[in-house]
Design a protein around this motif. Structure first.
Motif, PDB file in Angstrom:
ATOM      1  N   TRP A 120       1.194   7.066  -6.573  1.00 27.64           N
ATOM      2  CA  TRP A 120       0.126   8.057  -6.764  1.00 27.64           C
ATOM      3  C   TRP A 120       0.658   9.464  -6.522  1.00 27.64           C
ATOM      4  O   TRP A 120       0.328  10.397  -7.262  1.00 27.64           O
ATOM      5  CB  TRP A 120      -1.034   7.741  -5.827  1.00 27.64           C
ATOM      6  N   TRP A 121       1.492   9.624  -5.465  1.00 26.81           N
ATOM      7  CA  TRP A 121       2.090  10.937  -5.197  1.00 26.81           C
ATOM      8  C   TRP A 121       2.858  11.448  -6.416  1.00 26.81           C
ATOM      9  O   TRP A 121       2.744  12.604  -6.791  1.00 26.81           O
ATOM     10  CB  TRP A 121       3.034  10.847  -4.002  1.00 26.81           C
ATOM     11  N   ARG A 122       3.661  10.578  -7.020  1.00 27.56           N
ATOM     12  CA  ARG A 122       4.462  10.989  -8.171  1.00 27.56           C
ATOM     13  C   ARG A 122       3.571  11.266  -9.389  1.00 27.56           C
ATOM     14  O   ARG A 122       3.784  12.239 -10.120  1.00 27.56           O
ATOM     15  CB  ARG A 122       5.496   9.907  -8.506  1.00 27.56           C
ATOM     16  N   TRP A 123       2.593  10.421  -9.597  1.00 23.69           N
ATOM     17  CA  TRP A 123       1.716  10.578 -10.764  1.00 23.69           C
ATOM     18  C   TRP A 123       0.948  11.884 -10.693  1.00 23.69           C
ATOM     19  O   TRP A 123       0.850  12.625 -11.684  1.00 23.69           O
ATOM     20  CB  TRP A 123       0.761   9.386 -10.843  1.00 23.69           C
ATOM     21  N   ARG A 124       0.414  12.195  -9.505  1.00 23.68           N
ATOM     22  CA  ARG A 124      -0.383  13.405  -9.335  1.00 23.68           C
ATOM     23  C   ARG A 124       0.491  14.617  -9.007  1.00 23.68           C
ATOM     24  O   ARG A 124      -0.007  15.746  -9.031  1.00 23.68           O
ATOM     25  CB  ARG A 124      -1.416  13.211  -8.219  1.00 23.68           C
ATOM     26  N   LEU A 178       0.825  -1.198   0.000  1.00 24.20           N
ATOM     27  CA  LEU A 178       0.000   0.000   0.000  1.00 24.20           C
ATOM     28  C   LEU A 178       0.865   1.256   0.000  1.00 24.20           C
ATOM     29  O   LEU A 178       0.543   2.254  -0.663  1.00 24.20           O
ATOM     30  CB  LEU A 178      -0.930   0.005   1.219  1.00 24.20           C
ATOM     31  N   GLY A 179       1.972   1.211   0.743  1.00 21.64           N
ATOM     32  CA  GLY A 179       2.902   2.334   0.753  1.00 21.64           C
ATOM     33  C   GLY A 179       3.477   2.594  -0.623  1.00 21.64           C
ATOM     34  O   GLY A 179       3.590   3.748  -1.063  1.00 21.64           O
ATOM     35  N   ASP A 180       3.848   1.532  -1.334  1.00 23.13           N
ATOM     36  CA  ASP A 180       4.388   1.682  -2.688  1.00 23.13           C
ATOM     37  C   ASP A 180       3.347   2.277  -3.635  1.00 23.13           C
ATOM     38  O   ASP A 180       3.666   3.106  -4.492  1.00 23.13           O
ATOM     39  CB  ASP A 180       4.878   0.330  -3.211  1.00 23.13           C
ATOM     40  N   LEU A 181       2.096   1.841  -3.500  1.00 27.72           N
ATOM     41  CA  LEU A 181       1.031   2.383  -4.337  1.00 27.72           C
ATOM     42  C   LEU A 181       0.796   3.861  -4.026  1.00 27.72           C
ATOM     43  O   LEU A 181       0.571   4.671  -4.941  1.00 27.72           O
ATOM     44  CB  LEU A 181      -0.262   1.586  -4.128  1.00 27.72           C
TER      45      LEU A 181
END
Length: 310
Positions: free
Chosen positions: A34-38, A27-30
């Motif tokens: 998401w942080w990088r994508w957004r 979950l941390g990796d996901l």
């Protein structure tokens, strides 16, 4: 109402904390992806800090470090939820190594007080639990803006499985009148924990280089040390491995350079930043680069807040 809301948050955190370690790490990796994508706030702040602190790196090298920092930070978010909601004895079993603990034993035995300087490196919540298990102490903290969040933090930092441990930790708000508690505790030979790399309010610190950039730095730690004669030790819990079923940590304690206790605040903060930087450089991905460390700029420098509008 604040206490009720804090307990509801704790109940939710407890559900998350009961997930198996592999699930939490995934979950941390996901979350990091998401942080990088957004390109959320955490991602932008890390990028700005790396541009300031590591100008010598190639863009591709900074991008790789940026990704590693977000991954480590996101994992720590989920790690901390579990550490907050599981018995401390279970959490402390994650410590694979302990280095320098004899320094703390010696400093406590000397009876002149001990200041534990705990930079935002590795997992400082696990360090807090180890310190609370080892000795009564007072921890200086900056109260969050939300009263509910503050009540939640006071709740999760007590071990509900170990009666009496809550009384071993006194949480002291970083405010004028409360600071006297720290002086008294140190003069009585007690132990005080301080996060040394938080930016103080304007007027409460001195500027000194941190990764080559001037950063407003607290003078409180140096004042406490110089006026009480207390020993200053740096401490952190560093990730050393991640097995399929759980992470592992190494506890480190090391003596601070003598200059940290210098009565001249400019000398003391320069030594403090140099020591924290040395710890952060051990593994830059484990340092808290999501923090806006350089918001306030030296008066008359003409520099702007690097995070403004970014």
């Amino acid at each position: 109402m604040n206490r009720i809301a804090a307990r509801l948050l704790y109940a939710l955190a407890s559900l998350v904390g009961r997930l198996p370690w592999p699930w939490l790490l995934r979950l941390g990796d996901l979350l990091a992806s998401w942080w990088r994508w957004r390109d959320v706030r955490e991602s932008r702040v890390v990028r700005i800090n790396l541009e300031l602190a590591y100008p010598e790196l190639l863009p591709s090298e900074r991008d790789a470090l940026h990704a590693a920092i977000l991954r480590t930070t996101a994992r720590q978010v989920l790690e901390t939820v579990r550490l907050w909601t599981r018995p401390h004895a279970e959490n402390l079993a994650l410590l694979r190594e302990q280095h320098g603990t004899e320094l703390m034993d010696q400093a406590i035995a000397a009876g002149k007080g001990v200041i534990i300087a705990a930079p935002h490196h590795g997992n400082w919540e696990l360090l807090n639990q180890w310190l609370a298990w080892r000795t009564p102490l007072a921890i200086l903290y900056r109260p969050p803006e939300s009263a509910v969040v503050e009540a939640f933090l006071n709740l999760v930092r007590a071990d509900h499985e170990q009666p009496g441990e809550a009384e071993r930790v006194t949480q002291v708000r970083a405010e004028g009148p409360a600071i006297r508690q720290l002086f008294k505790r140190l003069n009585d030979g007690g132990v005080v924990g301080i996060l040394p790399d938080q930016q103080p309010k304007a007027g409460d610190g001195e500027f000194a280089p941190f990764f080559g950039v001037q950063a407003l730095t607290m003078t409180l730690l140096g004042r406490l040390a110089s006026r009480t004669g207390a020993a200053v030790l740096f401490a952190w819990c560093e990730r050393v491995d991640t097995h399929a079923d759980h992470p592992g940590f190494a506890l480190h304690i090391q003596a601070a350079p003598a200059a940290v206790s210098d009565p001249d605040p400019k000398v003391a903060v320069a030594a403090l930043n140099e020591a924290v930087e040395g710890i952060a450089r051990r593994d830059p991905a484990q340092y808290q680069w999501t923090y806006k460390r350089y918001t306030l700029r030296p008066p008359g420098s003409g520099e702007e807040n690097p995070y403004w509008n970014r």
